[in-house]
Design a protein around this motif. Structure first.
Motif, mmCIF file in Angstrom:
data_model
loop_
_atom_site.group_PDB
_atom_site.id
_atom_site.type_symbol
_atom_site.label_atom_id
_atom_site.label_comp_id
_atom_site.label_asym_id
_atom_site.label_seq_id
_atom_site.Cartn_x
_atom_site.Cartn_y
_atom_site.Cartn_z
ATOM 1 N N LYS A 64 51.454 28.578 36.758
ATOM 2 C CA LYS A 64 52.549 27.796 36.074
ATOM 3 C C LYS A 64 52.791 28.289 34.789
ATOM 4 N N GLU A 65 51.780 28.443 33.873
ATOM 5 C CA GLU A 65 52.030 28.816 32.391
ATOM 6 C C GLU A 65 52.812 30.326 32.495
ATOM 7 N N GLU A 66 52.505 31.059 33.180
ATOM 8 C CA GLU A 66 53.000 32.547 33.330
ATOM 9 C C GLU A 66 54.410 32.321 33.769
ATOM 10 N N LEU A 67 54.945 31.643 34.823
ATOM 11 C CA LEU A 67 56.079 31.375 35.254
ATOM 12 C C LEU A 67 57.264 30.452 34.226
ATOM 13 N N MET A 68 56.439 29.537 33.650
ATOM 14 C CA MET A 68 57.315 28.725 32.477
ATOM 15 C C MET A 68 57.431 29.617 31.208
ATOM 16 N N LYS A 69 56.499 30.778 31.037
ATOM 17 C CA LYS A 69 56.707 31.403 29.907
ATOM 18 C C LYS A 69 57.988 32.376 30.141
ATOM 19 N N LYS A 70 57.866 32.928 31.241
ATOM 20 C CA LYS A 70 59.124 33.854 31.739
ATOM 21 C C LYS A 70 60.278 32.910 31.524
ATOM 22 N N LEU A 71 60.450 31.764 32.045
ATOM 23 C CA LEU A 71 61.649 31.120 32.051
ATOM 24 C C LEU A 71 62.202 30.628 30.732
ATOM 25 N N GLU A 72 61.057 30.433 30.014
ATOM 26 C CA GLU A 72 61.515 30.066 28.454
ATOM 27 C C GLU A 72 62.133 31.198 27.894
ATOM 28 N N GLU A 73 61.451 32.341 28.181
ATOM 29 C CA GLU A 73 62.281 33.567 27.492
ATOM 30 C C GLU A 73 63.589 33.754 28.059
ATOM 31 N N LYS A 74 63.676 33.442 29.382
ATOM 32 C CA LYS A 74 64.995 33.661 29.801
ATOM 33 C C LYS A 74 66.100 32.730 29.238
ATOM 34 N N ILE A 75 65.707 31.279 28.761
ATOM 35 C CA ILE A 75 66.371 30.276 28.091
ATOM 36 C C ILE A 75 66.782 30.878 26.954
ATOM 37 N N ARG A 76 65.814 31.470 26.033
ATOM 38 C CA ARG A 76 65.879 31.965 24.789
ATOM 39 C C ARG A 76 66.957 33.121 24.631
ATOM 40 N N SER B 282 53.141 19.513 28.431
ATOM 41 C CA SER B 282 52.265 20.007 29.648
ATOM 42 C C SER B 282 53.046 20.492 30.970
ATOM 43 N N TYR B 283 52.475 21.650 31.236
ATOM 44 C CA TYR B 283 53.004 22.424 32.508
ATOM 45 C C TYR B 283 52.384 21.767 33.563
ATOM 46 N N ASP B 284 51.262 20.535 33.548
ATOM 47 C CA ASP B 284 51.074 19.920 34.505
ATOM 48 C C ASP B 284 51.320 18.571 34.474
ATOM 49 N N ALA B 285 52.422 18.272 33.533
ATOM 50 C CA ALA B 285 52.570 16.781 33.207
ATOM 51 C C ALA B 285 52.932 15.955 34.465
ATOM 52 N N LYS B 286 52.546 14.778 34.729
ATOM 53 C CA LYS B 286 52.944 13.993 35.895
ATOM 54 C C LYS B 286 54.410 13.300 35.562
ATOM 55 N N VAL B 287 54.668 13.242 34.188
ATOM 56 C CA VAL B 287 55.987 12.797 33.832
ATOM 57 C C VAL B 287 56.821 13.755 33.133
ATOM 58 N N MET B 288 58.177 13.934 33.533
ATOM 59 C CA MET B 288 59.118 14.658 32.784
ATOM 60 C C MET B 288 60.203 13.948 32.208
ATOM 61 N N PHE B 289 60.512 14.151 30.965
ATOM 62 C CA PHE B 289 61.631 13.327 30.447
ATOM 63 C C PHE B 289 62.703 14.499 30.170
ATOM 64 N N VAL B 290 64.191 13.954 30.541
ATOM 65 C CA VAL B 290 64.932 14.923 30.311
ATOM 66 C C VAL B 290 66.165 14.222 29.588
ATOM 67 N N GLY B 291 66.412 14.727 28.344
ATOM 68 C CA GLY B 291 67.388 14.230 27.621
ATOM 69 C C GLY B 291 68.684 15.106 27.776
ATOM 70 N N GLU B 292 69.596 14.920 26.918
ATOM 71 C CA GLU B 292 70.878 15.464 27.224
ATOM 72 C C GLU B 292 71.091 17.048 26.648
ATOM 73 N N ASP C 232 66.490 22.766 36.914
ATOM 74 C CA ASP C 232 65.861 22.855 38.315
ATOM 75 C C ASP C 232 64.753 23.801 38.604
ATOM 76 N N ARG C 233 64.478 24.495 38.133
ATOM 77 C CA ARG C 233 63.373 25.441 38.070
ATOM 78 C C ARG C 233 62.128 25.052 37.362
ATOM 79 N N GLN C 234 62.330 24.124 36.147
ATOM 80 C CA GLN C 234 61.124 23.715 35.489
ATOM 81 C C GLN C 234 60.802 22.658 36.349
ATOM 82 N N ILE C 235 61.510 21.938 37.162
ATOM 83 C CA ILE C 235 61.043 20.648 37.937
ATOM 84 C C ILE C 235 60.347 21.400 39.093
ATOM 85 N N ASP C 236 60.815 22.566 39.668
ATOM 86 C CA ASP C 236 59.956 23.278 40.840
ATOM 87 C C ASP C 236 58.797 23.794 40.090
ATOM 88 N N ILE C 237 58.610 24.266 39.034
ATOM 89 C CA ILE C 237 57.287 24.748 38.570
ATOM 90 C C ILE C 237 56.276 23.548 38.140
#
Length: 196
Positions: A5-17, A37-47, A111-116
């Motif tokens: 998860k960490e590696e996948l998220m870091k790659k995605l964050e780099e893409k976003i930046r 947390s990349y293992d969070a049970k709860v995800m908050f999504v603002g605007e 969508d990708r963040q939710i999948d990871i």
């Protein structure tokens, strides 16, 4: 070899930046992928990020973020235990609402963040993230005043996700009566998490 998860998220964050899929990419100081947390049970999504988020590259660091921290603390959670992001990752000029085009360009990242992360509960904060997430999972959105605090059960390839729309903390700063509504919704979230 399968990436964690960490590696996948870091790659995605780099893409976003580095993203330039819409004009906001040329206007931002910093993109704001998300935090927590990349293992969070709860995800908050603002605007979308505001001024301070754009400056620091972190979500919910202004006044609305302080209120979010308070609400989390009231139900025994900290930022480190949840994941916080926005549907649009770059600040729209003058903090205007995100446009349909911006949401369309940026939503694949969410969508990708939710999948990871594979959260158990997603909390859309405000009507733009609520509309997008409810439609994504096959529900018809209604006004947030009518459905905040209600739960919607979505079924994904990795199991069940509960979607519980809430008012955006920024709205509660401008309309103090909404603060009480938010508090009540956070209590509902607490009960929900006790049964997951």
């Amino acid at each position: 070899m399968k990436m964690g998860k960490e590696e996948l998220m870091k790659k995605l964050e780099e893409k976003i930046r580095n993203c330039q899929k819409c004009p906001l990419g040329t206007l931002r100081t910093n993109a704001v992928p998300g935090a927590g947390s990349y293992d969070a049970k709860v995800m908050f999504v603002g605007e979308a990020p505001g001024y301070w988020e754009d400056q620091k590259g972190l979500p919910f660091v202004g006044r609305a973020g302080k209120l979010l921290d308070e609400l989390l603390a009231e139900i025994g959670l900290s930022r480190d235990e949840v994941y916080i992001t926005n549907i649009v990752k770059c600040r729209p000029p003058e903090n205007r609402d995100p446009t349909e085009e911006e949401i369309k360009a940026c939503s694949p990242y969410l969508d990708r963040q939710i999948d990871i992360i594979r959260p158990k509960v997603i909390i859309p904060l405000g009507r733009y993230s609520m509309n997008y997430l409810l439609r994504k999972f096959g529900f018809e959105p209604e006004p947030i005043s009518r459905i905040h605090g209600k739960t919607f059960e979505a079924h994904t390839l990795f199991g069940k996700i509960i979607i519980m729309p809430m008012y955006h903390p920024a709205a509660a700063l401008y309309k103090p009566p909404l603060r009480e509504e938010l508090r009540k919704d956070f209590q509902k979230l607490k009960s929900l998490l006790e049964n997951i």
